[in-house]
Design an enzyme around this catalytic site. Sequence first.
Site, short mmCIF file in Angstrom:
data_model
loop_
_atom_site.label_atom_id
_atom_site.label_comp_id
_atom_site.label_asym_id
_atom_site.label_seq_id
_atom_site.Cartn_x
_atom_site.Cartn_y
_atom_site.Cartn_z
N ASN A 30 0.80 -1.24 0.00
CA ASN A 30 0.00 0.00 0.00
C ASN A 30 0.83 1.28 0.00
OD1 ASN A 30 0.66 -0.50 2.69
ND2 ASN A 30 -1.24 0.35 3.47
N GLY B 33 4.02 -14.94 -0.76
CA GLY B 33 4.19 -15.18 0.67
C GLY B 33 3.58 -16.51 1.07
N GLU C 87 3.67 -4.65 12.25
CA GLU C 87 2.82 -3.47 12.03
C GLU C 87 1.62 -3.94 11.22
OE1 GLU C 87 3.61 -0.51 13.19
OE2 GLU C 87 5.63 -0.97 13.84
N CYS D 33 -3.27 1.80 6.59
CA CYS D 33 -3.49 1.22 7.92
C CYS D 33 -4.08 2.26 8.88
CB CYS D 33 -2.19 0.67 8.48
SG CYS D 33 -0.88 1.89 8.48
P1 NAP Z 1 -0.59 -9.11 3.64
O1 NAP Z 1 -1.44 -9.82 2.68
O2 NAP Z 1 -0.62 -9.53 5.07
O3 NAP Z 1 0.91 -9.21 3.06
C1 NAP Z 1 1.98 -8.55 3.70
C2 NAP Z 1 3.26 -9.23 3.32
O4 NAP Z 1 3.30 -10.52 3.91
C3 NAP Z 1 3.42 -9.44 1.81
O5 NAP Z 1 4.76 -9.26 1.43
C4 NAP Z 1 3.03 -10.91 1.67
O6 NAP Z 1 3.55 -11.53 0.51
C5 NAP Z 1 3.65 -11.47 2.93
N1 NAP Z 1 3.18 -12.80 3.31
C6 NAP Z 1 2.03 -13.43 2.99
N2 NAP Z 1 1.98 -14.65 3.56
C7 NAP Z 1 3.12 -14.80 4.27
C8 NAP Z 1 3.65 -15.83 5.09
N3 NAP Z 1 3.01 -16.99 5.32
N4 NAP Z 1 4.87 -15.65 5.66
C9 NAP Z 1 5.54 -14.50 5.46
N5 NAP Z 1 5.08 -13.49 4.70
C10 NAP Z 1 3.89 -13.62 4.12
O7 NAP Z 1 -0.88 -7.55 3.66
P2 NAP Z 1 -1.06 -6.56 2.43
O8 NAP Z 1 -2.34 -6.88 1.77
O9 NAP Z 1 0.19 -6.54 1.61
O10 NAP Z 1 -1.15 -5.15 3.18
C11 NAP Z 1 -2.33 -4.65 3.72
C12 NAP Z 1 -2.35 -4.82 5.23
O11 NAP Z 1 -1.21 -4.17 5.77
C13 NAP Z 1 -3.55 -4.14 5.88
O12 NAP Z 1 -4.08 -4.97 6.87
C14 NAP Z 1 -2.94 -2.89 6.51
O13 NAP Z 1 -3.65 -2.37 7.60
C15 NAP Z 1 -1.59 -3.38 6.88
N6 NAP Z 1 -0.67 -2.26 7.04
C16 NAP Z 1 -0.27 -1.92 8.30
C17 NAP Z 1 0.58 -0.85 8.50
C18 NAP Z 1 1.03 -0.46 9.88
O14 NAP Z 1 1.94 0.36 9.99
N7 NAP Z 1 0.43 -0.98 10.93
C19 NAP Z 1 1.05 -0.12 7.39
C20 NAP Z 1 0.63 -0.50 6.11
C21 NAP Z 1 -0.22 -1.59 5.95
P3 NAP Z 1 2.64 -11.68 -0.82
O15 NAP Z 1 2.33 -10.30 -1.27
O16 NAP Z 1 3.53 -12.41 -1.72
O17 NAP Z 1 1.42 -12.45 -0.41
#
Ligand code: NAP
Length: 493
Positions: free
Chosen positions: A147, A203, A245, A279
Amino acid sequence: MKNYINGEWRDSSNKEVLNKYNPSTGELIDTFPAATKTDVDDAMDSSEDAFDSWSSLGTQARAKILYSAYNLIEEKRGELENLLTIEAGKIKREAKDEVDGVLDQLQYYAEFERKLTGDIVEGSNSKRKIFQYKVPYGIVVAITPWNFPAAMVIRKLAPALLTGNTVILKPSSDTPLMAQWIVNKFIDAGIPKGVLNLITGKGSEIGDYIVNHKKVSLVTMTGSTPIGQRIMQNASNNMAKLILELGGKAPFMVWKDADIERTLKSLVWAKYLNVGQSCIAAERLYIHEDIYDDFMKKFVNVTKRLTVGNPETSDIGPLINGGALGSMEDVVKNARESGYKIATGGNRPSLEGNYKNGYFFEPTIIEDVNQDSPLFQTEIFGPIIGTEKVSDIDELYKKANDSRYGLASYLFTEDPELMFDAAEKIKFGELYINMPGPEASQGYHTGFRLTGQGGEGSVYGINEYLKVKNVYVDYSKKPLNINTINNDVFNDL
Ligand code: NAP
């Protein structure tokens, strides 16, 4: 694109690739490697080999590389802005803003070059000291979301590298090209072989293997809560330190005395920035009953004026992929089935030409949402917001705090007493009073409850990448007398 392992750009060991599409048009823009276990092992070996010389190089020498990367990124910032639009669908103003954030963070962390300190603690007598060194963990696995794909990569690389860790970067499969572009800049800045490796791939296929790897000392991940929980379980095998995060569900609270224009501007930012895929996005709008009708009328009007489409020229660009678009359709369908009124939006816009296959959704406001509804309890992560009327302050606090997530929250009021009262009673890692976000590099971006643990930014954030090593020294040169042993046995040696 390719992976970067042990100082060279490589295909995956079995040559398998994945596709990356442009979210505005649905067109294929590139392929990227689906890393294998062999690739991960190679990256870990390379990171391990590079650790000793990198960690002993000294902070100032490492900071020089960060400053060089800063200059190289700044020089070519137009390329990065374009990539943010093509790969992540960012509108122009937001792409520029994100690159400003990238540069700000690089500078902020590099400036720690002369600020890292340990401690010297008095021991059990005045000739005894305990030296508390801050030392890097070792191999850091940095897992990033799509994002804010450039800012999130830098927010992990800069502190991890400055403090002397080596890093394996695993970016989101929705934004691998951005990671490649940034890694290239670190290479041009002179990062030594093995200090920074890039591994791409799903992932769901390679993530468990990376996190479980016995050489990993710290995992820093930004992403969704369910994936964060999975990483937490996997990291326990190795007792790897975690910085997580995760998701948010920010309440946006508008009290009856709020400055309406300031509040509306902040709300439009907090809700529609990056199409709501943030987020810290406002997801629950609580408005005091005295101003509810007037405020809602204005918010709906402003929302209707936002243009959706071509990210080069519009206010609102596409969602990141087809899955995200489908989720928005489901949220609206469920809201309709629950009998909620859709004040505006709720559909895919009809766009012409290249953009008809893009992942666009109208900004949407859903009225009078019940506190227990999924609309108010689960992260939406898109351009949809639910609203509710509130009448007294205790009700407002109770509803705002009623969330399993605990990242950002917002309050708009002109009453200083209420501001400080809320600062005590609102249970979120961040409370923005009379202002929009985002978090600053010098703030500690951290969430409570299911938003994770640890944080990023500020001196707290940089210390996340350092562990404490204690060295006990006695420099008295006096005979040693230990109370618990018979010292006579040492006579006449
Ligand atoms: P996501 O689907 O959880 O993916 C995040 C990362 O984790 C990606 O690089 C993903 O790879 C990887 N991943 C997936 N399965 C994994 C596993 N089993 N082991 C290790 N890594 C794995 O999240 P997203 O859709 O990219 O991002 C949106 C989320 O991020 C929202 O919930 C948002 O609130 C949160 N966010 C939080 C913050 C904060 O500061 N708190 C900031 C920004 C975003 P792939 O892409 O290859 O699946």
